[in-house]
Design a protein around this motif. Structure first.
Motif, PDB file in Angstrom:
ATOM      1  N   SER A 184      -1.653 -28.931   4.047  1.00 25.51           N
ATOM      2  CA  SER A 184      -2.707 -27.940   4.270  1.00 25.51           C
ATOM      3  C   SER A 184      -2.176 -26.915   5.258  1.00 25.51           C
ATOM      4  O   SER A 184      -1.542 -27.267   6.257  1.00 25.51           O
ATOM      5  CB  SER A 184      -3.967 -28.610   4.823  1.00 25.51           C
ATOM      6  N   TYR A 185      -2.455 -25.648   4.974  1.00 23.35           N
ATOM      7  CA  TYR A 185      -1.902 -24.573   5.800  1.00 23.35           C
ATOM      8  C   TYR A 185      -2.831 -24.171   6.934  1.00 23.35           C
ATOM      9  O   TYR A 185      -2.515 -23.301   7.730  1.00 23.35           O
ATOM     10  CB  TYR A 185      -1.567 -23.367   4.913  1.00 23.35           C
ATOM     11  N   THR A 238       8.103 -30.999   8.733  1.00 19.49           N
ATOM     12  CA  THR A 238       9.199 -30.281   8.088  1.00 19.49           C
ATOM     13  C   THR A 238       8.758 -29.705   6.750  1.00 19.49           C
ATOM     14  O   THR A 238       9.051 -28.545   6.420  1.00 19.49           O
ATOM     15  CB  THR A 238      10.398 -31.230   7.879  1.00 19.49           C
ATOM     16  N   THR A 239       8.035 -30.491   5.963  1.00 17.76           N
ATOM     17  CA  THR A 239       7.600 -30.053   4.636  1.00 17.76           C
ATOM     18  C   THR A 239       6.656 -28.859   4.720  1.00 17.76           C
ATOM     19  O   THR A 239       6.816 -27.871   3.992  1.00 17.76           O
ATOM     20  CB  THR A 239       6.914 -31.206   3.890  1.00 17.76           C
ATOM     21  N   ILE A 240       5.659 -28.930   5.588  1.00 24.16           N
ATOM     22  CA  ILE A 240       4.674 -27.850   5.684  1.00 24.16           C
ATOM     23  C   ILE A 240       5.331 -26.558   6.147  1.00 24.16           C
ATOM     24  O   ILE A 240       5.028 -25.468   5.633  1.00 24.16           O
ATOM     25  CB  ILE A 240       3.520 -28.252   6.621  1.00 24.16           C
ATOM     26  N   HIS A 276       6.919 -21.087   4.191  1.00 22.39           N
ATOM     27  CA  HIS A 276       7.949 -20.083   3.910  1.00 22.39           C
ATOM     28  C   HIS A 276       7.985 -19.742   2.427  1.00 22.39           C
ATOM     29  O   HIS A 276       8.028 -18.559   2.046  1.00 22.39           O
ATOM     30  CB  HIS A 276       9.302 -20.613   4.382  1.00 22.39           C
ATOM     31  N   ARG A 277       7.928 -20.747   1.582  1.00 28.71           N
ATOM     32  CA  ARG A 277       7.977 -20.524   0.137  1.00 28.71           C
ATOM     33  C   ARG A 277       6.712 -19.803  -0.347  1.00 28.71           C
ATOM     34  O   ARG A 277       6.772 -18.954  -1.246  1.00 28.71           O
ATOM     35  CB  ARG A 277       8.143 -21.859  -0.587  1.00 28.71           C
ATOM     36  N   ARG A 278       5.581 -20.152   0.229  1.00 34.03           N
ATOM     37  CA  ARG A 278       4.342 -19.454  -0.143  1.00 34.03           C
ATOM     38  C   ARG A 278       4.460 -17.957   0.161  1.00 34.03           C
ATOM     39  O   ARG A 278       3.981 -17.120  -0.620  1.00 34.03           O
ATOM     40  CB  ARG A 278       3.149 -20.057   0.601  1.00 34.03           C
ATOM     41  N   GLU A 279       5.112 -17.617   1.249  1.00 37.22           N
ATOM     42  CA  GLU A 279       5.289 -16.202   1.588  1.00 37.22           C
ATOM     43  C   GLU A 279       6.240 -15.509   0.620  1.00 37.22           C
ATOM     44  O   GLU A 279       6.091 -14.314   0.345  1.00 37.22           O
ATOM     45  CB  GLU A 279       5.779 -16.067   3.023  1.00 37.22           C
ATOM     46  N   PRO A 287      11.594 -26.337  -6.889  1.00 42.71           N
ATOM     47  CA  PRO A 287      12.920 -25.715  -7.047  1.00 42.71           C
ATOM     48  C   PRO A 287      13.532 -25.377  -5.699  1.00 42.71           C
ATOM     49  O   PRO A 287      12.847 -25.392  -4.660  1.00 42.71           O
ATOM     50  CB  PRO A 287      12.606 -24.431  -7.836  1.00 42.71           C
ATOM     51  N   THR A 288      14.824 -25.089  -5.698  1.00 42.26           N
ATOM     52  CA  THR A 288      15.437 -24.544  -4.491  1.00 42.26           C
ATOM     53  C   THR A 288      14.876 -23.148  -4.258  1.00 42.26           C
ATOM     54  O   THR A 288      14.286 -22.536  -5.165  1.00 42.26           O
ATOM     55  CB  THR A 288      16.966 -24.456  -4.628  1.00 42.26           C
ATOM     56  N   VAL A 289      15.064 -22.616  -3.069  1.00 40.70           N
ATOM     57  CA  VAL A 289      14.590 -21.263  -2.784  1.00 40.70           C
ATOM     58  C   VAL A 289      15.255 -20.261  -3.723  1.00 40.70           C
ATOM     59  O   VAL A 289      14.602 -19.345  -4.249  1.00 40.70           O
ATOM     60  CB  VAL A 289      14.844 -20.887  -1.309  1.00 40.70           C
TER      61      VAL A 289
END
Length: 366
Positions: free
Chosen positions: A185-186, A263-265, A270-273, A345-347
């Protein structure tokens, strides 16, 4: 019929360059988790699940005890146990849609009456309490909701959750809350829903937020002793007990839960951005920003149609650009919607797949 015949594992991972269809974080290994399985005795485990594991599942909740937890074969196993033990052809279910297929298909197979609360893009995929009130019937046995939501990633406020808990308690209805993505959760994480009432059943697993779907480990939580006896009886008829190895691995992971999730969140934010920046740049797409989990549900804007139509777009996206997403029909919605999983996936693969979507939308080739 099988409901996941279009899944990437069925299609073949070797045929996909940019796999944006997965709904979990990257698959973990024993090595990446720093684990080496000891010489465990391969006996029938505790039928409810190991005591140590059940304590870890509700650790931090003052309202819940380990006896309120039943370990299951993934969240899918928990959902099957609940539906098959609580719903009959004479009962009625109210369920949010779009939704994870097991929340829909098992009740359909049972033959109970089903009414859908269809969430709309325009409402931000939010549940409307008045609509829920008006959908409940005299024979409604179960209301099924999901937060954070799959496939949109949208979240429910604590106020709304409390309102749904109060409404279902007042009407004498069971409330199922699928919390599979709750650990990512963000903003502030909601409490485990089962802590809010004896009629509330929480379901979750280690598959999505922890990236270990291969151990098939989930659970359901409920404080009603009689209900738990029924759920246990159903589990015993399906697989008696869980895997000793799976439950040992789960214990090791949940004992490091806060370390792993921090670490995951951070990485998922970052990926959400990355996805947010892409949506902002592409004038053909729009979305509702996800507040939890690792999936989102963009929509092709009204008025634009890809060359050859939507079927041609998805064929082109996969066969020319090597990119796989979850089209809207997976969730009983039009294919102008598609689910993107940005956690698996990877970034570099995520960024490549997003570029491919934009290019395939504009590609005029057949």
């Amino acid at each position: 019929m099988p409901i996941e015949i279009e899944s990437p594992e069925e299609y073949g991972y070797d045929k996909i360059k940019y796999n944006l269809s997965e709904s979990s974080i990257s698959d973990q290994s024993l090595g990446s988790l720093g684990l080496q399985v000891p010489d465990l005795k391969l006996l029938y485990n505790e039928h409810q699940g190991s005591t140590a594991l059940r304590k870890l599942v509700v650790q931090g909740s003052d309202e819940l005890k380990y006896k309120d937890v039943l370990i299951t074969c993934g969240a899918a196993g928990a959902l099957f146990i609940i539906a098959s033990s609580q719903l009959s052809i004479n009962d009625h279910l109210v369920v949010m849609r779009p939704n994870y297929a097991t929340n829909l298909e098992t009740p359909r197979a049972i033959g109970c009456g089903i009414s859908f609360i269809d969430l709309s893009f325009e409402s931000g995929f939010q549940l409307d309490l008045e609509t829920l009130k008006n959908t409940i019937k005299p024979n409604t046995k179960l209301v099924s909701i999901t937060t954070p939501h799959n496939p949109t990633g949208t979240g429910m406020s604590l106020e709304t959750l409390n309102d749904v808990v109060a409404l279902t308690k007042e009407r004498g209805i069971l409330l199922l809350v699928d919390e599979t993505y709750a650990d990512i959760s963000y903003s502030e994480r909601l409490p485990i829903a089962a802590s809010l009432g004896n009629h509330v059943i929480s379901v979750s697993s280690l598959s999505k937020s922890y990236g270990i779907p291969g151990i098939r480990l989930g659970w359901l939580i409920n404080k009603n002793t009689s209900l738990q006896e029924t759920f246990l009886a159903a589990k015993e008829q399906i697989n008696i007990s869980g895997s000793v190895i799976d439950e040992w691995i789960a214990e090791q992971v949940l004992s490091r839960k806060h370390e792993i999730l921090a670490t995951t969140i951070r990485e998922m934010k970052h990926r959400r951005e990355i996805v947010a920046s892409w949506i902002e740049r592409d004038e053909l797409l729009e979305w509702v920003r996800p507040e939890g989990g690792i999936v989102c549900f963009p929509r092709i804007k009204d008025g634009f149609e890809p060359a050859g139509g939507l079927a041609a777009f998805y064929h082109r996206l996969l066969h020319k650009y090597g990119t796989y997403v979850g089209p809207g029909h997976w969730f009983e919605l039009p294919d102008v919607f598609f689910r993107i999983g940005y956690g698996w996936p990877t970034v570099a693969e995520l960024e490549g797949g997003l570029r491919a979507i934009s290019e395939a939308l504009r590609d005029t080739s057949s």
